[in-house]
Design an enzyme around this catalytic site. Structure first.
Site, PDB file in Angstrom:
ATOM      1  N   GLU A 284       0.839  -1.201   0.000  1.00  0.00           N
ATOM      2  CA  GLU A 284       0.000   0.000   0.000  1.00  0.00           C
ATOM      3  C   GLU A 284       0.874   1.252   0.000  1.00  0.00           C
ATOM      4  OE1 GLU A 284      -3.884  -0.403   2.109  1.00  0.00           O
ATOM      5  OE2 GLU A 284      -2.720  -1.793   3.338  1.00  0.00           O
ATOM      6  N   ALA A 327       1.766   2.494   8.342  1.00  0.00           N
ATOM      7  CA  ALA A 327       1.251   3.553   7.482  1.00  0.00           C
ATOM      8  C   ALA A 327       2.084   4.823   7.657  1.00  0.00           C
ATOM      9  CB  ALA A 327      -0.208   3.829   7.826  1.00  0.00           C
TER      10      ALA A 327
HETATM   11  C1  LIG Z   1       4.157  -0.590  16.120  1.00  0.00           C
HETATM   12  C2  LIG Z   1       2.784  -1.166  16.410  1.00  0.00           C
HETATM   13  C3  LIG Z   1       2.595  -2.469  15.621  1.00  0.00           C
HETATM   14  C4  LIG Z   1       2.690  -1.453  17.909  1.00  0.00           C
HETATM   15  O1  LIG Z   1       1.395  -1.860  18.159  1.00  0.00           O
HETATM   16  P1  LIG Z   1       1.057  -2.728  19.467  1.00  0.00           P
HETATM   17  O2  LIG Z   1       1.886  -3.927  19.519  1.00  0.00           O
HETATM   18  O3  LIG Z   1      -0.441  -2.894  19.460  1.00  0.00           O
HETATM   19  O4  LIG Z   1       1.512  -1.826  20.668  1.00  0.00           O
HETATM   20  P2  LIG Z   1       0.630  -0.869  21.549  1.00  0.00           P
HETATM   21  O5  LIG Z   1       0.111   0.278  20.756  1.00  0.00           O
HETATM   22  O6  LIG Z   1      -0.357  -1.705  22.313  1.00  0.00           O
HETATM   23  O7  LIG Z   1       1.724  -0.330  22.528  1.00  0.00           O
HETATM   24  C5  LIG Z   1       2.424  -1.189  23.438  1.00  0.00           C
HETATM   25  C6  LIG Z   1       2.993  -0.345  24.531  1.00  0.00           C
HETATM   26  O8  LIG Z   1       3.973   0.550  23.999  1.00  0.00           O
HETATM   27  C7  LIG Z   1       3.591   1.912  24.216  1.00  0.00           C
HETATM   28  N1  LIG Z   1       3.899   2.669  23.026  1.00  0.00           N
HETATM   29  C8  LIG Z   1       3.474   2.419  21.786  1.00  0.00           C
HETATM   30  N2  LIG Z   1       3.944   3.333  20.951  1.00  0.00           N
HETATM   31  C9  LIG Z   1       4.713   4.164  21.676  1.00  0.00           C
HETATM   32  C10 LIG Z   1       5.472   5.291  21.380  1.00  0.00           C
HETATM   33  N3  LIG Z   1       5.562   5.736  20.129  1.00  0.00           N
HETATM   34  N4  LIG Z   1       6.111   5.919  22.356  1.00  0.00           N
HETATM   35  C11 LIG Z   1       6.036   5.485  23.638  1.00  0.00           C
HETATM   36  N5  LIG Z   1       5.324   4.387  23.962  1.00  0.00           N
HETATM   37  C12 LIG Z   1       4.682   3.743  22.999  1.00  0.00           C
HETATM   38  C13 LIG Z   1       2.094   1.850  24.461  1.00  0.00           C
HETATM   39  O9  LIG Z   1       1.667   2.948  25.217  1.00  0.00           O
HETATM   40  C14 LIG Z   1       1.945   0.554  25.190  1.00  0.00           C
HETATM   41  O10 LIG Z   1       2.326   0.742  26.521  1.00  0.00           O
HETATM   42  P3  LIG Z   1       1.733  -0.165  27.732  1.00  0.00           P
HETATM   43  O11 LIG Z   1       2.213  -1.565  27.466  1.00  0.00           O
HETATM   44  O12 LIG Z   1       2.313   0.450  28.905  1.00  0.00           O
HETATM   45  O13 LIG Z   1       0.249  -0.041  27.618  1.00  0.00           O
HETATM   46  C15 LIG Z   1       1.692  -0.168  16.003  1.00  0.00           C
HETATM   47  O14 LIG Z   1       1.808   0.996  16.779  1.00  0.00           O
HETATM   48  C16 LIG Z   1       1.791   0.260  14.588  1.00  0.00           C
HETATM   49  O15 LIG Z   1       2.442   1.232  14.227  1.00  0.00           O
HETATM   50  N6  LIG Z   1       1.131  -0.468  13.688  1.00  0.00           N
HETATM   51  C17 LIG Z   1       1.143  -0.126  12.295  1.00  0.00           C
HETATM   52  C18 LIG Z   1      -0.149  -0.525  11.655  1.00  0.00           C
HETATM   53  C19 LIG Z   1      -0.157  -0.014  10.235  1.00  0.00           C
HETATM   54  O16 LIG Z   1       0.151   1.103   9.961  1.00  0.00           O
HETATM   55  N7  LIG Z   1      -0.543  -0.917   9.316  1.00  0.00           N
HETATM   56  C20 LIG Z   1      -0.606  -0.590   7.915  1.00  0.00           C
HETATM   57  C21 LIG Z   1      -1.999  -0.136   7.581  1.00  0.00           C
HETATM   58  S1  LIG Z   1      -2.072   0.548   5.967  1.00  0.00           S
END
Ligand SMILES: CC(C)(COP(=O)(O)OP(=O)(O)OC[C@H]1O[C@@H](n2cnc3c(N)ncnc32)[C@H](O)[C@@H]1OP(=O)(O)O)[C@@H](O)C(=O)NCCC(=O)NCCS
Length: 404
Positions: A284, A327
């Protein structure tokens, strides 16, 4: 680009292959076909099996530029495979070795067909080149709106040889898009200089020079003229449709892209030439020229992978298997397997990254490392790399989307 004047083959006439090669009327075994290939090769002084070859049909514009070449079948001959085809095309064009292109007359193509036709009696294997050459023979007399049609044969002696002209360049683009050669598997050096800029329309390719007058003429003839784009490269799907892929918008995939079985390119996805996927992938975002994306990897919406064609980047970037480029994320370093870059985070080669062991490194030092999650800490602003754990929300591609 090249002027099409006198044929490139030295004699310019059909070589009477039958005079020096006793073809049988039919071959009933693969061994007989292979023996015929060896016999034919023996009649060509200095013959060397090409690394790749094809016969295609070109549109040649009024100025003599080759605007496009469509190769219905391209080949990497190996012992016992396609060798009779390679040697028959070499025989009629006068080719012996090296990288070269030749204009073929209809009579020469007929001669190739007559050398190959006896092999059809052996029905254990398909004969796609024969089918392709018959289709080319039928297409040659048909009119082209943007010029005239010509047949060409192209041989690549060694995949490290640079492209010599547009006819050769188009063979290489087909080799990539048909997945016959992987990106970086052959030289693409200088291909821009060999291709001419073309107006790509629903009525075929046209020269840019004088197109406004051409458009008026075509409209006068009752045609609806739909200009798709102006570029040196056509859209891949107008020349090659690889099996097992879905592509939402044909304009987003350039000829010369390499899309593996199971790849989905969504509307905003993009893939340049000499680049692409090596396995099932969701695309994408943008796969720039030269970039390779591994099996099971997701390039998220609006994500960007830096290429090397412009902007100063030199490292050819690859993403390993089962990675997620979130993304609007981006990378100027390679990722190993099982990596994530959080949505919105852009890692350039010089980005300072806080590592799990407390050290800080420039991202280029960890280029290609496995199992890292990159994110910009939203409290401190620091870019950090965490060791991946299995409890992340990214559990791989959605299988249902890739069963094409
Ligand atoms: C990287 C990613 C996969 C992490 O997702 P995740 O595993 O669900 O992680 P979470 O968002 O639950 O965060 C886990 C922990 O890290 C922390 N955290 C996440 N991002 C953070 C950041 N940028 N800075 C500080 N802390 C962060 C959260 O607060 C959470 O803390 P906790 O355990 O104390 O609650 C997700 O943020 C991401 O970017 N996904 C991309 C999806 C995407 O774009 N897909 C393509 C679609 S077109």
């Amino acid at each position: 680009m090249r002027e099409v004047g006198p044929p490139v083959n030295p004699s310019g006439t059909a070589v009477d292959a039958a005079s020096s090669f006793d073809a049988m009327t039919s071959y009933s075994t693969l061994e007989e076909i292979q023996q015929a290939a060896r016999d034919l090769e023996a009649t060509i002084d200095g013959y060397q099996t090409p690394a790749a070859f094809g016969v295609g049909i070109a549109t040649v514009g009024p100025s003599g530029d080759v605007l496009d070449v469509a190769y219905p079948k391209v080949n990497l001959p190996e012992p016992g495979s396609n060798s009779l085809t390679a040697s028959s095309v070499a025989k009629v064009t006068g080719h012996s070795s090296g990288t070269a292109t030749y204009e073929l007359t209809a009579a020469q193509l007929d001669e190739v067909i007559s050398i190959l036709a006896p092999a059809e009696a052996y029905t254990e294997i398909p004969h796609p080149n024969l089918d392709a050459y018959r289709a080319l023979a039928a297409a040659l007399p048909q009119p082209a709106h943007g010029g005239t049609r010509h047949l060409f044969a192209a041989f690549i002696g060694d995949l490290d040889d640079d492209p010599i002209d547009a006819v050769d360049g188009y063979l290489r683009l087909h080799l990539l898009s048909t997945r016959t050669v992987q990106p970086h598997g052959m030289s693409m050096n200088g291909i821009f200089g060999k291709l001419t800029n073309v107006v790509w329309t629903n009525l075929g390719p046209f020269e840019v020079e004088g197109f406004e007058l051409t458009r008026v003429r075509l409209r006068g003839e009752g045609h609806q003229v739909d200009v798709k784009h102006v570029d040196k490269f056509p859209r891949m799907l107008d020349y090659v449709i690889p099996s097992g892929v879905r592509i939402a918008d044909a304009t987003r995939v350039r000829m010369g892209a390499h899309l593996a079985e199971g790849t989905v390119v969504m509307h905003e996805g993009f893939c340049n030439f000499n680049a692409g996927t090596l396995g099932t992938s969701m695309v994408e975002g943008r796969i720039s020229a030269g970039v390779l994306v591994g099996d099971g990897t997701d390039v998220g919406g609006g994500a960007s992978i830096q290429g090397t064609l412009s902007g100063g980047g030199k490292e050819v970037i690859s993403l390993g298997k089962n990675c997620l480029l979130g993304a609007n994320a981006g990378t100027g370093i390679s990722l190993g397997d099982d990596c994530i870059i959080q949505a919105g985070t852009y890692i350039t080669a010089g980005t300072l990254v806080a590592m799990p062991d407390g050290t800080t490194v420039k991202a280029r030092e960890i280029s290609g490392a496995n199992g890292l999650l990159f994110r910009r800490n939203s409290k401190s602003g620091t870019v950090e790399a965490l060791t991946r754990t299995d409890d992340s929300s990214w559990q791989g591609l959605n299988e249902a989307l890739h069963d094409n």
